[in-house]
Design a protein around this motif. Structure first.
Motif, PDB file in Angstrom:
ATOM      1  N   LEU A  13       5.341   7.911  -9.836  1.00  0.00           N
ATOM      2  CA  LEU A  13       6.097   8.206  -8.613  1.00  0.00           C
ATOM      3  C   LEU A  13       5.569   7.498  -7.376  1.00  0.00           C
ATOM      4  CD1 LEU A  13       6.554  12.044  -9.171  1.00  0.00           C
ATOM      5  CD2 LEU A  13       8.264  10.257  -9.479  1.00  0.00           C
ATOM      6  N   ALA A  14       4.374   6.881  -7.462  1.00  0.00           N
ATOM      7  CA  ALA A  14       3.799   6.116  -6.345  1.00  0.00           C
ATOM      8  C   ALA A  14       3.757   6.933  -5.057  1.00  0.00           C
ATOM      9  CB  ALA A  14       4.578   4.817  -6.130  1.00  0.00           C
ATOM     10  N   ASP A  21       9.009   1.746  -6.093  1.00  0.00           N
ATOM     11  CA  ASP A  21       8.429   1.009  -7.216  1.00  0.00           C
ATOM     12  C   ASP A  21       7.202   0.239  -6.753  1.00  0.00           C
ATOM     13  OD1 ASP A  21      10.322   1.603  -9.364  1.00  0.00           O
ATOM     14  OD2 ASP A  21      11.768   0.527  -8.115  1.00  0.00           O
ATOM     15  N   LYS A  22       6.051   0.807  -7.001  1.00  0.00           N
ATOM     16  CA  LYS A  22       4.805   0.179  -6.582  1.00  0.00           C
ATOM     17  C   LYS A  22       4.642  -1.198  -7.205  1.00  0.00           C
ATOM     18  CE  LYS A  22       1.235   2.508  -7.880  1.00  0.00           C
ATOM     19  NZ  LYS A  22       0.060   3.395  -8.035  1.00  0.00           N
ATOM     20  N   ALA A  99      -1.222  -0.748 -16.935  1.00  0.00           N
ATOM     21  CA  ALA A  99      -0.576  -0.166 -15.764  1.00  0.00           C
ATOM     22  C   ALA A  99       0.056  -1.251 -14.900  1.00  0.00           C
ATOM     23  CB  ALA A  99      -1.587   0.630 -14.951  1.00  0.00           C
ATOM     24  N   ALA A 100       1.202  -0.914 -14.313  1.00  0.00           N
ATOM     25  CA  ALA A 100       1.960  -1.888 -13.526  1.00  0.00           C
ATOM     26  C   ALA A 100       1.298  -2.258 -12.212  1.00  0.00           C
ATOM     27  CB  ALA A 100       3.353  -1.322 -13.237  1.00  0.00           C
ATOM     28  N   ASP A 101       0.289  -1.482 -11.792  1.00  0.00           N
ATOM     29  CA  ASP A 101      -0.325  -1.685 -10.474  1.00  0.00           C
ATOM     30  C   ASP A 101      -1.745  -2.233 -10.569  1.00  0.00           C
ATOM     31  OD1 ASP A 101      -1.618   0.503 -11.513  1.00  0.00           O
ATOM     32  OD2 ASP A 101      -1.222   1.838  -9.812  1.00  0.00           O
TER      33      ASP A 101
END
Length: 211
Positions: A13-14, A21-22, A99-101
């Protein structure tokens, strides 16, 4: 063991970035997600993105998008399950998640996780880095930081994971420990390669690290 499939986890959820969308935030003119894709893709036999909502917003990544099947934002394990279900449809026996970040994770992540799984009935390994300084003092008996969004996961345990999530399990390491999960230790110098972007200050730090 054949080369695993890869799954980028972007279903969070950032909240500390104000939502949204982080992974679409940019450093050096490229989104965090694109950097994670480019880093993971050469290490795996195929790649998907775990994200919820309208998949069209990720169209430029050129990846299949798989959504959580467990309602209510059940955390990273829900993304792992979505990835395992996708991999089962591909006939694969395992996935590696990232992880996307986290744009600087090791380029030998998959090889090291797979090596650590040798001899396991079901390949289940989490990435770790050493605790240092104040983190070591506050970390109890543990001398490592576990990075639960970076792991090797077996398709064979997907139904067990589904049942655990439906029973309310949310903490990754509780489930991995139940199944004899192992750890793969990565170096954390000159900085932790699993540094992730949670706040605006982290985004500035990521720009500095990239330079």
């Amino acid at each position: 063991m054949t080369k695993p499939l890869g799954v980028i986890l972007a279903g969070g959820l950032a909240t500390r970035m104000g939502g949204g969308d982080k992974g679409l935030l940019q450093i050096g003119g490229q989104s965090l997600l694109a950097r994670v894709r480019d880093r993971l893709e050469p290490q795996v036999s195929g790649l998907a993105l775990n994200a919820n909502g309208d998949a069209a917003r990720f169209a430029d990544l050129g990846l299949p998008v798989v959504a959580d099947s467990i309602d209510g934002f059940a955390g990273p394990l829900a993304g792992v399950l979505a990835g395992l279900d996708w991999a089962a449809g591909q006939g694969a026996d395992s996935i590696v998640t990232a992880a996307a970040d986290t744009p600087f994770f090791p380029t030998d992540l998959v090889a090291r996780l797979v090596a650590a799984s040798k001899g396991q009935a079901h390949a289940l390994v989490l990435a770790t880095t050493p605790r240092t300084g104040d983190a070591l003092k506050s970390g109890g008996r543990s001398k490592v930081n576990r990075h639960p969004t970076f792991g090797l996961w077996p398709v064979a345990l997907r139904d067990d994971l589904r049942a655990a999530l439906k029973d309310g399990l949310r903490k990754v390491v509780l489930w991995t420990d139940q199944h004899g999960g192992r750890e793969a230790l990565f170096d954390a110098t000159p900085f932790d390669p699993f540094f992730n972007v949670n706040t605006p200050a982290d985004l500035t730090r990521a720009e500095e690290l990239m330079r």
